[in-house]
Design an enzyme around this catalytic site. Structure first.
Site, PDB file in Angstrom:
ATOM      1  N   ASP A  63       0.832  -1.202   0.000  1.00  0.00           N
ATOM      2  CA  ASP A  63       0.000   0.000   0.000  1.00  0.00           C
ATOM      3  C   ASP A  63       0.865   1.249   0.000  1.00  0.00           C
ATOM      4  OD1 ASP A  63      -2.621   1.458   0.444  1.00  0.00           O
ATOM      5  OD2 ASP A  63      -1.425   2.162   2.141  1.00  0.00           O
ATOM      6  N   TYR A 113       2.705  10.110   0.322  1.00  0.00           N
ATOM      7  CA  TYR A 113       3.862   9.571   1.036  1.00  0.00           C
ATOM      8  C   TYR A 113       5.163   9.998   0.348  1.00  0.00           C
ATOM      9  CZ  TYR A 113       0.253   6.500   3.023  1.00  0.00           C
ATOM     10  OH  TYR A 113      -0.881   5.995   3.626  1.00  0.00           O
ATOM     11  N   LYS A 122      -3.722   5.752  -3.685  1.00  0.00           N
ATOM     12  CA  LYS A 122      -4.818   6.588  -3.212  1.00  0.00           C
ATOM     13  C   LYS A 122      -5.033   7.801  -4.107  1.00  0.00           C
ATOM     14  CE  LYS A 122      -3.787   4.970   1.430  1.00  0.00           C
ATOM     15  NZ  LYS A 122      -2.438   4.416   1.192  1.00  0.00           N
ATOM     16  N   ASN A 147      -1.272   1.620  16.624  1.00  0.00           N
ATOM     17  CA  ASN A 147      -1.762   2.926  17.097  1.00  0.00           C
ATOM     18  C   ASN A 147      -0.628   3.948  17.203  1.00  0.00           C
ATOM     19  OD1 ASN A 147      -4.339   1.396  18.913  1.00  0.00           O
ATOM     20  ND2 ASN A 147      -4.715   3.101  17.515  1.00  0.00           N
TER      21      ASN A 147
END
Length: 340
Positions: A52, A57, A83, A234
């Site tokens: 991905d 990025y 994306k 996270n």
């Protein structure tokens, strides 16, 4: 080899462990080109098939590196996602910003329109230098990102951007479409406007937070939309823990507050009691829910790829998950991995 799971109603089957390539855009530190190539080569060697990336990025750098690394492989052996939602505009000088060091000389601008999505897709094909994009995500739409401008941008995204993505899917130019976001609420909102094969949801269904299971995950099951879980640590706290000296634990892209630190400390204590690496538990937990097909942590080196692969394969006893539930750290009825 890692097990594969099917994306929605498509023919795509992704490995349970994927490769998050934001790091290849020099996220937080500069990565040499050779390290980027070696990390993807190691992932392919170990059987990962899902990569991905995104224009955001490194402002195109990650896409270029991913394409360069995968170009020598059979296209049937990997699934690539990127994306839309930003257009990269040339600028005179690249500046370190948004956490990316030494990015490409472009400035990202939000554009969720029909034309913007089509341009972004075409630009990504060129940067990747590959013959295909398998999954196309609409990036960072949502109220958390855009605040008071969300309603305006969301309308543009659903009327224009979604139409473009749906056309690309109908024409066979991509196999699946979805959202790539940090908030599940906007995914539910988008589901009222069209069919999305999958959602790349970062950090919202982890050992630390499971609110998404109340409505979003069941709806994904009902509508056969798959979840690819990004950010399983996270922002790092579920990888580093909170007991290492000199390490500032981060949660949700910022230093963690005391409540989060105390919760992770309790999880870490139970990990130590059962000889379970915290990172292994964080990686494996989301996959117990039937709507989740894969987890994709950021992988920054060949050695990190190897370590992460081992953590995914670490056998976690059922007693560990029971201990988390008994301690009130997981709900009693929440799905947990099987030890077999």
């Amino acid at each position: 080899m890692f097990k594969k799971r099917q994306i929605g109603n498509t023919n795509l089957k992704v490995t349970e462990l994927g490769f998050g390539a934001a790091t290849l855009g020099n996220l937080y530190h500069v990565m040499p080109d050779e390290d980027a190539q070696q990390s993807i080569a190691k992932a392919m060697e170990l059987g990962l098939n899902q990569f991905d990336t995104a224009p955001f990025y490194g402002f195109g750098l990650s896409e270029r590196r991913v394409g360069n690394a995968l170009r020598g492989y059979d296209s049937n052996d990997y699934i690539i996602s990127t994306k839309v939602g930003r257009i990269l505009e040339p600028c005179a000088k690249a500046e370190d910003k948004y956490g990316f060091c030494s990015p490409m000389p472009f400035e990202p601008k939000y554009d969720y329109s029909y034309d913007g999505v089509m341009r972004s897709f075409e630009h990504s094909i060129q940067r990747l230098g590959l013959s295909k994009i398998d999954i196309l995500y609409m990036h960072d739409i949502g109220r958390v990102t855009h605040g008071d401008d969300h309603d305006r941008l969301f309308k543009i995204a659903m009327q224009g951007g979604y139409k473009a993505m749906d056309e690309l899917r109908s024409q066979g130019l991509v196999s699946a479409i979805g959202l790539g976001v940090n908030e599940y609420e906007v995914c539910e909102q988008a589901m009222d406007h069209g069919y999305f094969d999958c959602f790349l949801l970062a950090g919202r269904y982890t050992l630390l937070e499971q609110k998404a299971i109340e409505s979003f995950l069941p709806r994904c099951l009902k509508e056969n939309s798959s979840i690819v879980l990004g950010g399983p640590y996270n922002s790092g706290i579920l990888a580093t823990g909170v007991k290492r000296e000199g390490v500032i634990p981060h949660y949700n892209y910022a230093p963690a507050n005391e409540d989060i630190i105390n919760t992770v400390r309790r999880i870490e204590d139970i990990c130590q009691e059962h000889n379970v690496p915290l990172a292994a538990a964080a990686l494996q937990f989301p996959l117990a829910h039937p709507s989740v097909v894969s987890v994709i942590p950021g992988l920054s080196s060949a050695s990190r790829v190897e370590t992460t692969a081992l953590q995914m394969q670490h056998v976690i006893p059922s007693e560990f998950w029971s201990a988390l539930k008994n301690a009130g750290l997981l709900a009693a009825d929440i799905p947990v991995p099987s030890a077999t």
